[in-house]
Scaffold this active site. Structure first.
Site, PDB file in Angstrom:
ATOM      1  N   LYS A  10      17.863  13.019  -8.120  1.00  0.00           N
ATOM      2  CA  LYS A  10      16.729  12.424  -8.816  1.00  0.00           C
ATOM      3  C   LYS A  10      16.647  13.033 -10.215  1.00  0.00           C
ATOM      4  O   LYS A  10      17.431  13.907 -10.559  1.00  0.00           O
ATOM      5  CB  LYS A  10      15.431  12.653  -8.024  1.00  0.00           C
ATOM      6  CG  LYS A  10      15.569  12.365  -6.527  1.00  0.00           C
ATOM      7  CD  LYS A  10      15.903  10.907  -6.215  1.00  0.00           C
ATOM      8  CE  LYS A  10      16.510  10.749  -4.840  1.00  0.00           C
ATOM      9  NZ  LYS A  10      15.657  10.165  -3.846  1.00  0.00           N
TER      10      LYS A  10
HETATM   11  C1  LIG Z   1      15.456  10.122  -2.435  1.00  0.00           C
HETATM   12  C2  LIG Z   1      14.483   9.149  -1.923  1.00  0.00           C
HETATM   13  C3  LIG Z   1      13.616   9.466  -0.871  1.00  0.00           C
HETATM   14  C4  LIG Z   1      13.680  10.768  -0.109  1.00  0.00           C
HETATM   15  O1  LIG Z   1      13.444  11.901  -0.905  1.00  0.00           O
HETATM   16  P1  LIG Z   1      13.697  13.360  -0.286  1.00  0.00           P
HETATM   17  O2  LIG Z   1      13.085  14.289  -1.275  1.00  0.00           O
HETATM   18  O3  LIG Z   1      15.178  13.530  -0.163  1.00  0.00           O
HETATM   19  O4  LIG Z   1      13.023  13.403   1.048  1.00  0.00           O
HETATM   20  C5  LIG Z   1      12.688   8.521  -0.487  1.00  0.00           C
HETATM   21  N1  LIG Z   1      12.617   7.316  -1.100  1.00  0.00           N
HETATM   22  C6  LIG Z   1      13.435   6.977  -2.092  1.00  0.00           C
HETATM   23  C7  LIG Z   1      13.294   5.637  -2.753  1.00  0.00           C
HETATM   24  C8  LIG Z   1      14.397   7.870  -2.545  1.00  0.00           C
HETATM   25  O5  LIG Z   1      15.209   7.509  -3.550  1.00  0.00           O
END
Ligand SMILES: *Cc1c(COP(=O)(O)O)cnc(C)c1O
Length: 399
Positions: A196
């Site tokens: 992210k």
């Molecule tokens: C990465 C992601 C998640 C999960 O995030 P984590 O921090 O890994 O639990 C949930 N929803 C979307 C759209 C994502 O891209």
């Protein structure tokens, strides 16, 4: 061969696999934490790195409360628990999302109801409106940062009295009609997982303006005994809920906050860079008759660190697979969501939900929608390499 007889190496394919590097400013703070051993967020009487992160993130987003936790999935789960939904409550989610989203609904004792998503990766509003009656909550996943029609969603949900949670895991920096994504619904949840915009390996945060939701989430995240006193401005609500709610212990630790905090001031420039990178590649792909990058809805200003596009003009599954291989041979990894085996973003792979529902629109989209990472650090030459390789792969298959 070059004129002097030496082989000219082809330009290397850019590395899009690695995450963003961590700013040097994190090192001194991590050293300090290692020396003191002060890793638990509630040890220091005040100003622990996690508490400072919460204050800084709330200020960045313009929201009243922020709670840092172990992942965005934990934030989504806690949001549902904080809404105090009855067991078996129905929660609408888009059928195009990451498996963690339906998983968080199941974890919270609720039942996910999947809503069709169009070939522009956004929630199909006719299917949404048809499925909203009987729903107890809505969790909108802004998948890969693509924003569904939040004006229409909020109007329908407000009229029905249904709370909206925004899964903004991958949407930090995206703006909808001048409002920051994650601040439009009752709760917004973000991820600091490595892929992210802000990279802490793992981590998440939820934001809300609702003091009761914040207090309940804080207690359940693991603010046992009177640790909630280290969260400002929620004394009465937290005192009420202490020992009345279970503790799920989903806290963030100080090392994660030390890695995240120096990246927050970089978000604005990463957003600008990511948008420019995306638009440069999109322009090249859209010039090909075989590739189409869907238009964003009018009010959206996205913060992309990847690009999604559709195989356009009629492709078979075999041609789509050949396209993936042809891109790979050029050093660029293209994932067709529905064609890569066991993809966690294809709803029919969520076997923990039972038999997959009939969602022809979303299924058709997933079978032709492609995904390529574009980390914000890429240079113009690297972006060009990726765009040219993708177009050449399409031409190789479709002529
Ligand atoms: C990465 C992601 C998640 C999960 O995030 P984590 O921090 O890994 O639990 C949930 N929803 C979307 C759209 C994502 O891209």
């Amino acid at each position: 061969m070059a004129p002097d007889g030496q082989t000219i190496a082809p330009p290397a394919a850019p590395n899009v696999h690695d995450a963003e590097s961590i700013p040097d400013a994190a090192r001194a703070e991590i050293d300090r934490l290692l020396t003191s051993g002060d890793l638990f967020r509630y040890t220091a009487p005040a100003d622990a790195p996690v508490a400072l992160l919460e204050a800084e993130f709330a200020a960045l987003m313009g929201s009243r409360y922020a709670l840092a936790v172990s992942s965005c999935s934990a934030a989504l789960f806690l949001s549902l628990k904080a809404l105090d939904l009855p067991r078996g409550a129905k929660v609408l989610i888009p059928a195009f999302t990451f498996a963690a989203v339906p998983s968080s609904v199941v974890h919270a004792g609720c039942v996910p109801v999947l809503v069709e998503v169009g070939d522009n990766y956004r929630v199909d509003m006719a299917d949404f409106a048809a499925k909203l009656p009987g729903a107890d909550a809505v969790m909108i996943s802004h998948m890969r940062g693509h924003t569904s029609d939040m004006d229409a969603i909020m109007a329908l949900c407000d009229a029905a009295g249904v709370p909206v949670i925004e899964d903004a895991a991958h949407s930090l920096g995206t703006v909808w009609g001048g409002r920051k994504i994650g601040t439009i619904g009752k709760v917004g949840c973000f991820s600091f997982q490595s892929y992210k915009l802000v990279n802490a390996g793992e981590g998440g945060i939820l934001i809300t303006d609702d003091p009761e939701v914040a207090a309940r989430a804080i207690i359940m995240s693991g603010a046992y005994e009177e640790n909630w006193k280290k969260h400002p401005g929620l004394g009465n609500s937290c005192a009420h809920w202490q020992n009345r709610l279970p503790l799920y212990n989903l806290r963030m630790q100080n090392l994660s906050a030390a890695v995240i905090r120096p990246q927050l001031p970089l978000v604005a420039e990463r957003v600008v860079k990511g948008r420019a990178n995306h638009d440069a590649v999109a322009a090249v792909l859209n010039a090909s008759p075989w590739l189409a990058v869907p238009e964003a809805l009018g009010p959206e200003d996205r913060a992309p660190d990847s690009i999604q596009f559709n195989l356009a003009g009629g492709w078979s599954d075999d041609e789509a697979r050949a396209f993936q291989s042809a891109a790979k041979a050029r050093g660029v990894s293209v994932q067709v969501f529905g064609l890569s085996q066991g993809n966690a973003r294809a709803f029919w792979n969520w076997q923990f939900l039972g038999d997959p529902p009939d969602l022809p629109q979303t299924r058709a989209m997933l079978m032709r929608a492609c995904d390529v990472r574009l980390p914000t650090r890429l240079s113009a030459a690297e972006l060009d390499f990726i765009a040219s390789a993708v177009v050449a792969a399409a031409v190789e298959v479709k002529g």
